[in-house]
Scaffold this motif. Structure first.
Motif, PDB file in Angstrom:
ATOM      1  N   LYS A  15       0.901  -1.334  -0.013  1.00  0.00           N
ATOM      2  CA  LYS A  15      -0.032  -0.013  -0.019  1.00  0.00           C
ATOM      3  C   LYS A  15       0.994   1.395  -0.043  1.00  0.00           C
ATOM      4  N   ARG A 405       1.863  -2.673   4.207  1.00  0.00           N
ATOM      5  CA  ARG A 405       1.331  -3.736   3.495  1.00  0.00           C
ATOM      6  C   ARG A 405      -0.052  -3.997   4.223  1.00  0.00           C
ATOM      7  N   GLU A 406      -1.173  -4.429   3.427  1.00  0.00           N
ATOM      8  CA  GLU A 406      -2.252  -5.076   4.129  1.00  0.00           C
ATOM      9  C   GLU A 406      -2.015  -6.298   4.831  1.00  0.00           C
TER      10      GLU A 406
END
Length: 410
Positions: A15, A405-406
């Protein structure tokens, strides 16, 4: 997810990332200074910049916010007191704690706006840039023919190494060679003073004020509780034990550190040049780090009530299956394991894959054999241009510092 740093895997959808577009620091490499600056060749900057822009484009088109290192540093220096402290520390770490040269450097750099100042520091300061008002003994030293007062930092486009996100915090690293040691000072100021990160609860698991060495290319976040770190040319066993202790003691969520020994040489300088995680159960691996039966020296570190337990193992596949709770996994060999192709493509960063989502990676286009094999194993591969960037001995993972990051669902 919460907070400005959240990296609990190598493969969660990427992300937000920090990049550094190559700048004039690359043009300030000469054949004589290549060893000093840790380069084997001199990239052609206009093409390197086009290739880096192509890399950034691929990330943006796949939903990643791209932040640039020099912008973040300049924004972190808005307060005059912080800017002055930064200047003094950078000049001191460049070899001029006091004296006429230190004063002249500060006067010169302080005359510039913050972004220009940061970029000039990164590019390197030539002697001719600074007007010394009187004779300085430094001019009569053994470096009298060397053109720079402050060395250029051409390795900065490998943003992975000076700092590494782990969970909701990061390590800010003491790097191995003098040529790169100042780089992590930039991240120290970003975390402490940039409005995106300062006072946001970002934990520094290990800061740069150490004598033992560690670099981000050796730090792989395998899950929300497992970290792998290479025992390499650039990261020492002492530093691994130190950061493991910090993670275990500070409620980081990490209870397992796997130390993996790799050859200590320039071709395999970091763990991510020979081993990366690219899916829940898939990894790239350069065959040269393993014996014929898949063995490599590894040590598993866990917290105990008395400190840290250390268990020696050699079966890498079994270690990964056990620590990540996998029934099986797919180790994909660089260059399909061919004795000629594998070392050639590893030299050109064929093992240095950057996962941007589970089973989805960014690679250099020049490693066409490895890329073909990745696709055969079901991976989605985004190829980026690489003729000049690869001359710096680092690939897409080296050129990126993920900060968000997810989280994975499984």
């Amino acid at each position: 997810m919460s907070g400005p740093i959240n990296v609990k895997s190598e493969i969660g959808k990427l992300k937000a990332v920090i990049l550094k577009r190559p700048g004039k620091e690359v043009e300030n490499i000469t054949p004589d200074t290549m060893p000093r600056l840790l380069f084997d060749d001199i990239p052609y900057l206009p093409i390197a910049q086009k290739e880096h822009d192509d890399f950034a484009r691929v990330l943006k088109e796949n939903g990643t916010e791209v932040l640039y290192l020099d912008d973040l540093v300049a924004e972190a220096l808005e307060e005059e007191k912080v800017r002055q402290e930064f200047l003094e520390r950078m000049i001191s770490e460049s070899g001029f704690q006091t004296g006429k040269t230190a004063t002249a450097l500060k006067e010169y750099l302080d005359s510039l706006d913050s972004l220009t100042m940061v970029q000039r520091i990164m590019e390197g300061i030539r002697k001719e840039d600074v007007q010394l008002k009187s004779f300085d003994l430094r001019e009569a030293s053994e470096d009298s023919d060397y053109p720079f007062l402050m060395d250029p930092m051409p390795n900065l486009y490998f943003t992975r190494d000076p700092a590494a996100s782990i969970g909701t915090g990061l390590s800010i690293n003491h790097m191995t060679f003098a040529a790169r040691r100042r780089e992590s000072l930039f991240m120290e100021y970003i975390i402490a003073h940039h409005k995106r990160f300062a006072n946001q609860g970002v934990h520094v698991w290990r800061n740069r004020n150490h004598n033992t060495r560690i670099e981000g290319g050796d730090e792989l976040v395998l899950s929300n509780h497992v970290l792998a770190i290479g025992v390499s040319q650039r990261t020492s066993a002492e530093a691994i034990q130190d950061i493991a202790g910090s993670l275990f003691e500070n409620a980081s969520g990490y209870d397992t550190v796997i130390a993996i020994k790799i050859p200590h040489n320039h071709a395999m300088m970091h763990l991510d040049t020979v081993f990366t995680m690219i899916n829940y159960d898939q990894f790239t691996v350069h065959p040269a780090i393993l014996t014929k039966d898949g063995q490599v020296d590894s040590w598993i570190l866990h917290p105990t009530k008395d400190g840290i337990s250390i268990e020696h193992q050699r079966d890498l596949k079994q270690v990964l299956k056990t620590t990540l709770n996998l029934d099986d996994l797919d180790l994909i060999p660089t260059g399909n394991g061919d004795p000629i192709v594998a070392p050639r493509e590893q030299w050109n960063d064929g093992s240095n894959t950057l996962a941007i989502a589970p089973g989805e990676v960014v690679t250099y286009n020049r490693n066409y054999v490895s890329n073909k094999i990745l696709r055969k194993h079901g991976l989605k591969v985004h190829e980026v241009l690489s003729s000049e960037l690869s001359r710096g001995r680092g690939g897409p993972r080296c050129m990126s510092m993920p900060i968000v990051r997810e989280d994975l669902n499984k």
